[in-house]
Scaffold this active site. Structure first.
Site, PDB file in Angstrom:
ATOM      1  CG  HIS A  72      27.400 -51.732 -13.455  1.00 24.99           C
ATOM      2  ND1 HIS A  72      27.261 -53.609 -12.926  1.00 24.99           N
ATOM      3  CD2 HIS A  72      28.230 -51.349 -13.075  1.00 24.99           C
ATOM      4  CE1 HIS A  72      28.194 -53.406 -11.897  1.00 24.99           C
ATOM      5  NE2 HIS A  72      28.467 -52.211 -12.146  1.00 24.99           N
ATOM      6  N   PRO A 284      13.014 -60.411  -6.287  1.00 22.61           N
ATOM      7  CG  PRO A 284      14.599 -61.248  -5.043  1.00 22.61           C
ATOM      8  CD  PRO A 284      13.369 -60.839  -5.453  1.00 22.61           C
ATOM      9  CE  LYS A 288      12.538 -54.287 -14.464  1.00 18.93           C
ATOM     10  NZ  LYS A 288      13.689 -53.204 -15.132  1.00 18.93           N
TER      11      LYS A 288
HETATM   12  P1  FAD Z   1       9.276 -50.170   1.701  1.00 21.21           P
HETATM   13  O1  FAD Z   1      10.398 -49.681   1.405  1.00 21.21           O
HETATM   14  O2  FAD Z   1       8.926 -50.678   2.149  1.00 21.21           O
HETATM   15  O3  FAD Z   1       9.011 -48.467   2.741  1.00 21.21           O
HETATM   16  C1  FAD Z   1       7.144 -48.766   3.562  1.00 21.21           C
HETATM   17  C2  FAD Z   1       7.536 -47.473   4.423  1.00 21.21           C
HETATM   18  O4  FAD Z   1       6.165 -47.853   5.650  1.00 21.21           O
HETATM   19  C3  FAD Z   1       8.800 -48.414   5.720  1.00 21.21           C
HETATM   20  O5  FAD Z   1       9.323 -47.667   6.030  1.00 21.21           O
HETATM   21  C4  FAD Z   1       7.273 -48.726   6.887  1.00 21.21           C
HETATM   22  O6  FAD Z   1       8.204 -48.467   8.368  1.00 21.21           O
HETATM   23  C5  FAD Z   1       6.609 -47.471   6.685  1.00 21.21           C
HETATM   24  N1  FAD Z   1       5.286 -47.609   7.763  1.00 21.21           N
HETATM   25  C6  FAD Z   1       5.047 -49.242   7.087  1.00 21.21           C
HETATM   26  N2  FAD Z   1       3.264 -49.641   8.258  1.00 21.21           N
HETATM   27  C7  FAD Z   1       3.448 -48.113   8.833  1.00 21.21           C
HETATM   28  C8  FAD Z   1       2.492 -47.733   9.738  1.00 21.21           C
HETATM   29  N3  FAD Z   1       1.058 -48.729   9.722  1.00 21.21           N
HETATM   30  N4  FAD Z   1       2.813 -46.744   9.143  1.00 21.21           N
HETATM   31  C9  FAD Z   1       3.373 -45.520   9.020  1.00 21.21           C
HETATM   32  N5  FAD Z   1       4.600 -46.405   8.679  1.00 21.21           N
HETATM   33  C10 FAD Z   1       4.534 -47.129   7.876  1.00 21.21           C
HETATM   34  N6  FAD Z   1      14.061 -55.209  -4.577  1.00 21.21           N
HETATM   35  C11 FAD Z   1      14.861 -55.382  -5.441  1.00 21.21           C
HETATM   36  O7  FAD Z   1      15.174 -54.685  -6.446  1.00 21.21           O
HETATM   37  N7  FAD Z   1      16.436 -55.962  -4.884  1.00 21.21           N
HETATM   38  C12 FAD Z   1      16.618 -56.472  -3.540  1.00 21.21           C
HETATM   39  O8  FAD Z   1      17.307 -57.057  -3.287  1.00 21.21           O
HETATM   40  C13 FAD Z   1      15.139 -56.557  -3.223  1.00 21.21           C
HETATM   41  N8  FAD Z   1      15.361 -56.965  -1.442  1.00 21.21           N
HETATM   42  C14 FAD Z   1      14.777 -56.932  -0.346  1.00 21.21           C
HETATM   43  C15 FAD Z   1      14.692 -57.355   0.785  1.00 21.21           C
HETATM   44  C16 FAD Z   1      13.858 -56.974   2.078  1.00 21.21           C
HETATM   45  C17 FAD Z   1      14.033 -57.891   3.197  1.00 21.21           C
HETATM   46  C18 FAD Z   1      12.878 -56.634   1.783  1.00 21.21           C
HETATM   47  C19 FAD Z   1      11.422 -56.148   2.182  1.00 21.21           C
HETATM   48  C20 FAD Z   1      12.527 -55.527  -0.075  1.00 21.21           C
HETATM   49  C21 FAD Z   1      13.546 -55.817  -0.899  1.00 21.21           C
HETATM   50  N9  FAD Z   1      13.166 -55.832  -2.500  1.00 21.21           N
HETATM   51  C22 FAD Z   1      14.232 -55.777  -3.310  1.00 21.21           C
HETATM   52  C23 FAD Z   1      12.359 -54.947  -3.327  1.00 21.21           C
HETATM   53  C24 FAD Z   1      12.589 -53.176  -2.746  1.00 21.21           C
HETATM   54  O9  FAD Z   1      13.167 -53.030  -1.495  1.00 21.21           O
HETATM   55  C25 FAD Z   1      10.544 -52.315  -1.915  1.00 21.21           C
HETATM   56  O10 FAD Z   1      10.412 -52.466  -3.397  1.00 21.21           O
HETATM   57  C26 FAD Z   1      10.549 -50.716  -1.520  1.00 21.21           C
HETATM   58  O11 FAD Z   1      11.302 -50.921  -0.520  1.00 21.21           O
HETATM   59  C27 FAD Z   1       9.947 -50.776  -1.896  1.00 21.21           C
HETATM   60  O12 FAD Z   1       9.227 -49.146  -1.644  1.00 21.21           O
HETATM   61  P2  FAD Z   1       7.900 -48.964  -1.025  1.00 21.21           P
HETATM   62  O13 FAD Z   1       8.304 -47.319  -0.132  1.00 21.21           O
HETATM   63  O14 FAD Z   1       7.143 -49.061  -1.462  1.00 21.21           O
HETATM   64  O15 FAD Z   1       7.996 -49.804   0.794  1.00 21.21           O
HETATM   65  C1  DHB Z   2      20.467 -56.563  -6.457  1.00 22.03           C
HETATM   66  C2  DHB Z   2      19.442 -57.061  -5.692  1.00 22.03           C
HETATM   67  C3  DHB Z   2      18.857 -57.345  -7.083  1.00 22.03           C
HETATM   68  O1  DHB Z   2      17.317 -57.562  -6.472  1.00 22.03           O
HETATM   69  C4  DHB Z   2      18.829 -57.370  -8.258  1.00 22.03           C
HETATM   70  O2  DHB Z   2      17.986 -58.266  -9.520  1.00 22.03           O
HETATM   71  C5  DHB Z   2      20.068 -57.026  -8.786  1.00 22.03           C
HETATM   72  C6  DHB Z   2      20.958 -56.267  -7.796  1.00 22.03           C
HETATM   73  C7  DHB Z   2      20.975 -55.384  -5.414  1.00 22.03           C
HETATM   74  O3  DHB Z   2      20.641 -55.648  -4.598  1.00 22.03           O
HETATM   75  O4  DHB Z   2      22.439 -54.849  -5.702  1.00 22.03           O
END
Ligand code: FAD
Ligand code: DHB
Length: 381
Positions: A72, A284, A288
């Site tokens: 996009h 969200p 970021k």
């Molecule tokens: P995570 O993806 O949370 O991964 C952490 C992993 O560690 C998971 O697989 C978990 O199961 C594992 N874990 C946890 N505890 C343990 C343990 N004790 N032992 C072993 N494994 C463990 N960001 C956006 O920009 N837009 C969005 O629309 C958006 N929607 C989201 C919706 C939800 C419900 C959530 C929770 C987050 C959302 N985010 C969104 C944020 C984005 O998804 C996160 O910033 C991203 O997932 C970060 O990645 P990560 O690998 O740091 O953590």
């Molecule tokens: C999406 C999520 C977001 O938080 C955003 O700012 C833009 C797109 C998405 O899930 O597509």
């Protein structure tokens, strides 16, 4: 069992770090509490900065993203029933890629399994000893030269940093997002961020046949209060513009996520280094969260590789400082986008007029639009 880098969590942060270290010949073991199926189905973010796309490509896992991701060049801000395009690419020379986090995670898991390297699902880490580099899990202990705490906001890694050392900064919001994935072609070509007196709405997408739409709701909204009909009706009201129709389709998934801002510092202690949501959370609205997680592990991988090659701890020692520059910029941007677009039901006319003025400003001043655009596509920090 022993390894060079023990990685807690197989989300985007943990899996990408494992991949980057694999390419440099550094041994890793990834421990994940959930099943593979759960990790591959968890519906979350969808927007990658160009730089995040480049990182995945350089790590050799960008093939499907390049084939199926949708680039996009702009987005729209909607208010007062009108849409105003912000031409991201024209303003910054950069674009963004719509490619679900779920797909990123599937690609990374497939690559790890192809390489035959250790990735244990359904292996919950119980505690991390940051000083000694020991990771305790149901099946035993993993002794690590370094530990990467990539276990998200509710993980066990952050609490392994002594409370006397760890500082946290936090904001809670009275809002949540109700998100849906619907089997219908997106009704727009680019993302629409809509400000409406009934609450914010976001129109996004996952593919030419899958739409991802969001509604601002209460922080603790009960999803059972929202029938599919009510969701479509509310989306249509908040995104209405003359001569445009929101197309409805079967809702495949729906859920509510609360919003918060959170930063932990330092992001390291002893042999432990935090990355991604384990260290920081953004609301969200600025898209970021996923991008910050990838940016952290890029720096962490560089620092680990630097030590491996030269013996110098310099990049590891400055990890927190280098991450937090970008993190705080993203924290500010995400808070600002959230404040500009969401409706405070406890707000007054003053709040509302400030928001409307800000929206008019970013959609009419090139300098203001440029500022939004450079933050949205991701600043080099
Ligand atoms: P995570 O993806 O949370 O991964 C952490 C992993 O560690 C998971 O697989 C978990 O199961 C594992 N874990 C946890 N505890 C343990 C343990 N004790 N032992 C072993 N494994 C463990 N960001 C956006 O920009 N837009 C969005 O629309 C958006 N929607 C989201 C919706 C939800 C419900 C959530 C929770 C987050 C959302 N985010 C969104 C944020 C984005 O998804 C996160 O910033 C991203 O997932 C970060 O990645 P990560 O690998 O740091 O953590
Ligand atoms: C999406 C999520 C977001 O938080 C955003 O700012 C833009 C797109 C998405 O899930 O597509």
């Amino acid at each position: 069992m022993k390894t060079q880098v023990g990685i807690v969590g197989a989300g985007p942060a943990g899996l990408t770090l494992a991949r980057l270290l694999e390419l440099e010949g550094i041994d890793t073991v990834v421990l994940e509490s959930r099943s593979r199926e759960y990790c591959e189905k968890r519906l979350r973010a969808g927007l990658l900065e160009q730089r995040s796309g480049d990182l995945l490509r350089d790590a050799g896992v960008g093939g499907r993203m390049d084939a199926e991701g949708i680039v996009h060049h702009g987005l729209s801000l909607q208010f007062d029933g009108e849409r105003h395009r912000v031409p991201l690419f024209d303003l910054t020379g950069r674009s963004v890629i719509l490619y679900g986090q779920t797909e990123v995670v599937k690609d990374l898991i497939a690559a790890r399994i192809d390489s035959g390297l250790p990735l244990q699902f359904e292996c919950e880490v119980e505690s991390v000893d940051a000083e000694r580099g020991v990771v305790r899990h149901a099946g035993g202990e993993l002794e690590c030269d370094l530990v990467a705490g990539c276990d998200g906001f509710h993980g066990v890694s952050r609490p392994a940093i002594p409370a006397s050392t760890l500082r946290t900064a936090e904001r809670e919001y009275p809002f949540g997002w109700l998100g849906i994935l619907a089997a219908v072609a997106p009704s727009m070509d680019e993302l629409v961020y809509a400000h409406h007196e009934r609450g914010f709405a976001l129109l996004s997408l996952r593919s030419p046949t899958l739409s991802r739409y969001y509604l601002q709701v209460a922080h603790d909204e009960d999803i059972d209060e929202w029938t599919d009909d009510r969701i479509w009706e509310e989306l249509a009201i908040r995104t209405v513009v003359d001569g445009w129709t929101l197309h409805e389709g079967p809702i495949l998934e729906k859920g509510v996520t609360g919003m918060r801002s959170f930063v932990a510092s330092p992001m390291q202690h002893g042999r432990l280094y935090l990355a991604g949501d384990a260290a920081h959370i953004v609301p969200p609205t600025g898209a970021k969260g996923l991008n910050l997680a990838l940016a952290d592990v890029r720096l962490l991988a560089e620092a680990i590789v630097h030590r491996h090659r030269t013996g110098s701890e310099e990049l590891l020692q400055t990890y927190t400082e280098r991450c937090l520059r970008r993190v705080w910029r993203a924290e500010h941007f995400s808070w600002w986008m959230t404040a500009m677009l969401h409706t405070r039901h406890d707000g007054d006319a003053f709040d509302l007029e400030l928001q409307r003025s800000q929206l008019r400003y970013v959609t009419s001043s090139e300098a203001a639009a440029h500022s939004l655009a450079e933050n949205y596509v991701g600043l080099e920090l």
